[in-house]
Scaffold this active site. Structure first.
Site, PDB file in Angstrom:
ATOM      1  N   ASP A 287     -39.443 -46.010  21.537  1.00 38.10           N
ATOM      2  CA  ASP A 287     -38.401 -45.683  20.580  1.00 38.10           C
ATOM      3  C   ASP A 287     -38.665 -46.444  19.280  1.00 38.10           C
ATOM      4  OD1 ASP A 287     -36.121 -44.309  19.851  1.00 38.10           O
ATOM      5  OD2 ASP A 287     -34.773 -45.909  20.468  1.00 38.10           O
TER       6      ASP A 287
ATOM      7  N   HIS B 295     -30.354 -46.557   8.648  1.00 36.38           N
ATOM      8  CA  HIS B 295     -29.930 -47.023   9.972  1.00 36.38           C
ATOM      9  C   HIS B 295     -30.279 -48.502  10.152  1.00 36.38           C
ATOM     10  CE1 HIS B 295     -29.217 -47.280  14.265  1.00 36.38           C
ATOM     11  NE2 HIS B 295     -30.474 -47.629  14.460  1.00 36.38           N
TER      12      HIS B 295
ATOM     13  N   GLU C 109     -27.099 -42.246  19.841  1.00 41.03           N
ATOM     14  CA  GLU C 109     -28.024 -42.341  18.722  1.00 41.03           C
ATOM     15  C   GLU C 109     -28.686 -40.983  18.588  1.00 41.03           C
ATOM     16  OE1 GLU C 109     -30.690 -45.739  18.841  1.00 41.03           O
ATOM     17  OE2 GLU C 109     -29.058 -47.044  18.164  1.00 41.03           O
TER      18      GLU C 109
ATOM     19  N   GLU D 174     -31.448 -38.752  17.524  1.00 39.81           N
ATOM     20  CA  GLU D 174     -32.862 -38.963  17.214  1.00 39.81           C
ATOM     21  C   GLU D 174     -33.647 -37.670  17.415  1.00 39.81           C
ATOM     22  OE1 GLU D 174     -34.791 -42.270  19.000  1.00 39.81           O
ATOM     23  OE2 GLU D 174     -32.986 -43.519  19.084  1.00 39.81           O
TER      24      GLU D 174
ATOM     25  N   ASP E 259     -30.277 -41.303  22.363  1.00 42.32           N
ATOM     26  CA  ASP E 259     -30.579 -42.634  22.902  1.00 42.32           C
ATOM     27  C   ASP E 259     -29.250 -43.357  23.140  1.00 42.32           C
ATOM     28  OD1 ASP E 259     -31.765 -45.082  23.488  1.00 42.32           O
ATOM     29  OD2 ASP E 259     -31.994 -45.620  21.377  1.00 42.32           O
TER      30      ASP E 259
ATOM     31  N   ARG F 179     -23.376 -50.861  23.141  1.00 35.63           N
ATOM     32  CA  ARG F 179     -23.537 -51.853  22.077  1.00 35.63           C
ATOM     33  C   ARG F 179     -23.141 -53.256  22.492  1.00 35.63           C
ATOM     34  NH1 ARG F 179     -27.107 -49.191  19.106  1.00 35.63           N
ATOM     35  NH2 ARG F 179     -26.278 -47.217  18.349  1.00 35.63           N
TER      36      ARG F 179
ATOM     37  N   GLN G 189     -25.997 -54.545  24.650  1.00 40.38           N
ATOM     38  CA  GLN G 189     -27.156 -54.732  23.779  1.00 40.38           C
ATOM     39  C   GLN G 189     -27.028 -55.985  22.906  1.00 40.38           C
ATOM     40  OE1 GLN G 189     -27.692 -51.370  21.134  1.00 40.38           O
ATOM     41  NE2 GLN G 189     -29.418 -52.293  20.052  1.00 40.38           N
TER      42      GLN G 189
ATOM     43  N   LYS H 167     -29.774 -49.914  26.791  1.00 43.38           N
ATOM     44  CA  LYS H 167     -30.386 -48.609  26.514  1.00 43.38           C
ATOM     45  C   LYS H 167     -30.905 -47.910  27.776  1.00 43.38           C
ATOM     46  CE  LYS H 167     -30.832 -49.109  21.844  1.00 43.38           C
ATOM     47  NZ  LYS H 167     -30.485 -48.093  20.834  1.00 43.38           N
TER      48      LYS H 167
ATOM     49  N   THR I 135     -31.449 -41.784  28.665  1.00 44.24           N
ATOM     50  CA  THR I 135     -31.860 -41.211  27.387  1.00 44.24           C
ATOM     51  C   THR I 135     -31.963 -39.711  27.618  1.00 44.24           C
ATOM     52  OG1 THR I 135     -33.205 -43.179  26.939  1.00 44.24           O
ATOM     53  CG2 THR I 135     -33.657 -41.215  25.600  1.00 44.24           C
TER      54      THR I 135
ATOM     55  N   GLU J 183     -22.470 -47.010  13.346  1.00 39.91           N
ATOM     56  CA  GLU J 183     -22.451 -46.914  11.889  1.00 39.91           C
ATOM     57  C   GLU J 183     -21.253 -46.092  11.388  1.00 39.91           C
ATOM     58  OE1 GLU J 183     -26.647 -45.669  12.739  1.00 39.91           O
ATOM     59  OE2 GLU J 183     -26.835 -46.109  10.598  1.00 39.91           O
TER      60      GLU J 183
END
Lengths: 405, 405
Positions: free
Chosen positions: B116, B123, B189, B191, B223, B227, B230, B243, B247, B350
């Site tokens: 990844d 970001h 996420e 992606e 993904d 949080r 993490q 994570k 996925t 975000e």
């Protein structure tokens, strides 16, 4: 208890009996078991005797054998032991014992996911002091969880594979911009690797009391590390190209069952860990493994696994606590095994304090980090039930010159 | 140019023709190609016509097809297009078109290694500002290399797979000790994932001008990220359990060849990158992909891939510059695709600024992070040569309640 002619101090006697994958010339690779300096062609013997698991020995990796599960692993190990114990098998077995130097050994497992931990407190403190001198040696999470990260499964290679010095970016001196070139700080990490032989479903964590049942066997592991590349790249998402060029493992996987006499208490854990990591219900969760690293024939360090803060069961329970599934062939490394002082640090980073205190190799030469042509050999053993030794498969590698695209 | 009855704005017309793996009931899975709301049983057609690559369509993953290499990928795509263009094939092909809702879609590739990246400047700046407020937004290496790390290949799942909320450790409030429980900050996420279809040898970097030849196709990738887990675990070795629980990728892999009209310049790179990352010799190295994320049917963001600082070729060249080998089935993600403002940020981290500014879902509810039962759907498209659209396979997932061991 065997018709084999083995000396009392034979490192690969009946207490070890590790599995590997061998081939003879261009023949198809298959499963072998090492005894002394010979390899038993298990498939040939199993076929001749009509063993009900014959097909798993006619395989280019140990994965089909591992899929059978712990009860079968135990039964098959007992059967192989009996082959060497019973005179009735002597003629057949002797026909299928090949000299070790007549076969080629391959990567023993199809590696699914590879995870590397960071379970030695001394190693973590050393790395912290060298890489992050302005912060406390240990990050705040270190004693609460076994820190780990995923490595590159596709570049796990068998012992003996030449290691090409990697190119990469690093910072040099006061210039804030990186330069590109061959790594100048190529290092070893002496680790123990654990091979997962039983899978789990996605979303189902493994309880710590069940964790060891998923472990098929043990290898030595050299987590080759380019310290200059690693130091520049690793913030904030961790090591990547500084590690992913190669990870070497033993050709021989020693069954987990072989370590019953190597079980010891683990070092005390303070603060108390969270419940899912609590090993109170595991009898002797630690492992008494004695390791040794030689560079160009000179022993440079003798790491002791007994000092590891986190145990294999804790690593596996942590790895799955978020519901991550296991696959047959998953591999997890312990992280560098480092003892209390420079006689037992598991990397050149620590042994030479990032190259500032080179070690002597006895031939008049010194090393901060590895030179091209250097030969690194890691070996290890554990106490065996008969008072002898269980021998870990050695892992070796020679550094070769860098190449570019 | 086709006997198919397709509307002009059909999202899965002849410009897309993505590959997937489908099965009907308990039948063996095999390769399919999507057109409109139907799936072509390519194996059945290939067998009937005696196509010389028939065997690669009788497979439970796209890996055998990918092994054939770029010339074959192009030839087979042209052949499939011709099946829909030539009236002579109409009867046969029609027999082997199955309604999409009559088949089950599986993970399209056997994932080898999963990497990844972190290629969106916005970001990276947003994450830096939220997670590391005392440091500069971008780490010093960010503009010199595409930062990446390895993820867990074994927990890459196909679109539609339920996502079990992970348990884990996190810090809560002023207490320095962690607590254990279900993640309270479960995030997405958005992606783009690139599927590697051609391998390389260990020790042989891929030149940037050759990098795209290794890319078989493109998927959308979610993904999933916890949080709170993490933030506690990721120093110093990067994201791990935050994570690795899941996925998600599209069931449909759109061939790289479909994106010829989506090629654009990439944003200017300053400072100048090192030579192995220099895209000057690549015509239009960027990709014009338009993405969209919906939660419970409400579109919450529309990320634009065109703003990505690092291109797919740069990511692949960097990944291999240390000699790391590629395998067929390697997957690399772009990292979260975030545009300039809250209309185009690619994560809830975000969009809600770590939960402090919840978003509204239009049904009166708000979200800082995901609730159990939430349904996340990511979609995307690119300009097609005929003025229409190439449609990226959607990736969806529903959050389900946490489980413990």
């Amino acid at each position: 208890v065997t018709w084999l002619q083995l000396s009392n101090d034979e490192p690969y006697g009946l207490s070890t009996l590790p599995y590997g994958i061998f081939r003879v010339g261009a023949d198809q690779a298959r499963v072998g078991v090492r005894v002394a300096d010979q390899v038993l062609d298990v498939y040939a013997v199993a076929r001749a005797l009509g063993h009900d698991s014959t097909r798993v020995f006619d395989a280019t990796a140990l994965n089909p054998l591992m899929e059978l599960g712990p009860a079968s692993w135990s039964r098959i190990r007992a059967w192989i032991t009996s082959l060497f114990a019973e005179d009735a098998h002597r003629e057949l077995v002797t026909q299928h014992l090949l000299p070790l130097d007549s076969v080629t050994l391959q990567l023993p497992i199809d590696v699914a996911d590879y995870v590397d931990f960071y379970a030695s407190e001394r190693h973590a403190r050393n790395v912290g002091a060298i890489f992050r001198p302005d912060n406390p040696d240990l990050p705040p999470n270190w004693k609460h969880l076994p820190i780990g990260y995923h490595g590159r499964a596709g570049t796990v290679v068998v012992s003996g594979t030449p290691i090409v010095r990697p190119h990469g970016q690093c910072r040099s001196g006061p210039d804030p911009n990186p330069v590109f070139g061959p790594s100048n700080r190529l290092d070893i990490e002496c680790e123990v690797g654990f091979v997962v032989g039983q899978p789990t479903d996605l979303g189902s964590p493994v309880a710590i009391t069940e964790a060891e049942q998923h472990i098929f066997g043990v290898v030595l592991l050299n987590d080759w590390s380019a310290r200059d590349i690693q130091a520049w790249e690793y913030v904030p998402l961790g090591p990547f190209l500084g590690k992913s060029f190669a990870t070497s493992i033993s050709a021989w996987v020693v069954p987990w069952e072989a370590f019953t006499s190597a079980r010891i208490e683990q070092p005390p854990q303070e603060p108390q860990v969270l419940g899912y990591l609590d090993t109170a219900a595991i009898r002797r969760p630690g492992l008494d493994l004695h390791l040794e690293v030689a560079i160009n024939g000179r022993v440079v360090t003798e790491p002791e696994f007994s000092a590891m803060y986190w145990t294999p069961a804790q690593m596996l329970a942590h790895l799955t606590v978020n519901g991550a599934s296991l696959r047959v062939g998953d591999l997890f490394g312990s992280g560098t095994v480092s003892g209390d002082d420079r006689t037992s640090f598991g990397s050149l980073l620590e042994l030479t304090w990032n190259g500032t205190q080179p070690i002597e190799l006895g031939d008049g030469s010194t090393r901060g980090y590895l030179d091209d042509g250097d030969v690194v050999v890691m070996t290890g053993w554990a106490p065996a039930p008969d008072g002898g030794r269980v021998t870990l498969g050695e892992v070796s590698g020679t550094i070769t010159e860098s190449r570019t695209a």
